[in-house]
Write a protein that holds these residues in place. Structure first.
Motif, PDB file in Angstrom:
ATOM      1  N   CYS A  27       0.849  -1.187   0.000  1.00  0.00           N
ATOM      2  CA  CYS A  27       0.000   0.000   0.000  1.00  0.00           C
ATOM      3  C   CYS A  27       0.892   1.246   0.000  1.00  0.00           C
ATOM      4  O   CYS A  27       1.823   1.346   0.805  1.00  0.00           O
ATOM      5  CB  CYS A  27      -0.887  -0.020   1.237  1.00  0.00           C
ATOM      6  SG  CYS A  27      -1.776   1.508   1.493  1.00  0.00           S
ATOM      7  N   LEU A  29       0.253   4.052   1.118  1.00  0.00           N
ATOM      8  CA  LEU A  29       0.042   4.873   2.319  1.00  0.00           C
ATOM      9  C   LEU A  29       0.693   4.283   3.563  1.00  0.00           C
ATOM     10  O   LEU A  29       1.348   4.989   4.323  1.00  0.00           O
ATOM     11  CB  LEU A  29      -1.464   5.066   2.571  1.00  0.00           C
ATOM     12  CG  LEU A  29      -2.253   5.753   1.454  1.00  0.00           C
ATOM     13  CD1 LEU A  29      -3.719   5.865   1.833  1.00  0.00           C
ATOM     14  CD2 LEU A  29      -1.670   7.118   1.144  1.00  0.00           C
ATOM     15  N   CYS A  30       0.518   2.950   3.775  1.00  0.00           N
ATOM     16  CA  CYS A  30       1.015   2.356   5.021  1.00  0.00           C
ATOM     17  C   CYS A  30       2.136   1.341   4.788  1.00  0.00           C
ATOM     18  O   CYS A  30       2.710   0.826   5.736  1.00  0.00           O
ATOM     19  CB  CYS A  30      -0.137   1.693   5.772  1.00  0.00           C
ATOM     20  SG  CYS A  30      -0.772   0.246   4.918  1.00  0.00           S
ATOM     21  N   CYS A  60      -6.484  -2.365   0.707  1.00  0.00           N
ATOM     22  CA  CYS A  60      -5.692  -2.228   1.944  1.00  0.00           C
ATOM     23  C   CYS A  60      -6.689  -2.026   3.077  1.00  0.00           C
ATOM     24  O   CYS A  60      -7.352  -0.979   3.146  1.00  0.00           O
ATOM     25  CB  CYS A  60      -4.724  -1.047   1.861  1.00  0.00           C
ATOM     26  SG  CYS A  60      -3.816  -0.848   3.404  1.00  0.00           S
ATOM     27  N   CYS A  63      -6.000   0.863   5.797  1.00  0.00           N
ATOM     28  CA  CYS A  63      -6.260   2.209   5.283  1.00  0.00           C
ATOM     29  C   CYS A  63      -7.683   2.363   4.740  1.00  0.00           C
ATOM     30  O   CYS A  63      -8.112   3.465   4.422  1.00  0.00           O
ATOM     31  CB  CYS A  63      -5.280   2.563   4.162  1.00  0.00           C
ATOM     32  SG  CYS A  63      -3.572   2.668   4.689  1.00  0.00           S
TER      33      CYS A  63
HETATM   34 ZN   LIG Z   1      -2.537   0.986   3.630  1.00  0.00          ZN
END
Ligand SMILES: [Zn+2]
Length: 173
Positions: A27, A29-30, A60, A63
């Motif tokens: 992902c 983002l994370c 994900c 998220c």
């Molecule tokens: Zn994520």
């Protein structure tokens, strides 16, 4: 969220092997591994035909986002393939009228209105690029001097944008 697949693929190559892109990715983002989610159909228009392709999506959970893996021949939220847009843009640059381009691409079903919108966007981007070029050459006096010569001969930025400089600024890209 959209991630463009970095692999350069033609539409036909993608149609043959789209499942092989269904791999674990992290992902953005994370940085945790995403899970397989769904596939969905999408139409892609090229010069002579409309293709139906499958787009892979990943999920994900932490998220709470879904990520679509878009092949690189498509821009997000666009149904015309990139090479199709490139053809239309190049014809426009060589002086073909929008009516003629519309007629040449009639099999695709593109409208003159869409081409007009692309043209306006293209010229806006061109203008922004030109302004950015000017900013970039401020520190390069040799290049700046070669351009100023033309402006001293009453060339204006408007003339330059209309293509009246063709062949003069060979040092610029
Ligand atoms: Zn994520």
């Amino acid at each position: 969220m959209i991630i463009l697949l970095e692999t350069a693929l033609s539409i036909k190559q993608y149609l043959r092997n789209w499942q092989k892109h269904d791999v674990d990715i992290k992902c953005p983002l994370c940085n945790k591994l995403t899970r397989r989610h769904t596939t969905y159909e999408r139409q892609v228009i090229s010069k002579y035909e409309t293709h139906t392709i499958f787009i892979l999506s990943r999920r994900c959970k932490p998220c709470n986002i879904t990520i679509s893996l878009l092949p690189s021949f498509l821009k997000p939220w666009q149904r015309f393939a990139n090479h199709f847009r490139e053809i239309a843009g190049r014809w426009h640059l060589t002086g073909r009228s929008l009516n003629r381009i519309t007629a040449s691409l009639s099999e695709s079903g593109i409208s003159r209105r869409t081409l007009q919108r692309w043209k306006q966007k293209f010229h806006k981007q061109l203008k922004e690029k030109l302004i950015q070029q000017r900013r970039n050459i401020i520190d390069d006096s040799a290049v700046a001097d070669s351009i100023l010569v033309h402006y001293r001969k009453n060339l204006t930025a408007g003339d330059e944008l209309k293509g009246k400089t063709r062949g003069r600024f060979c040092c610029l890209t």
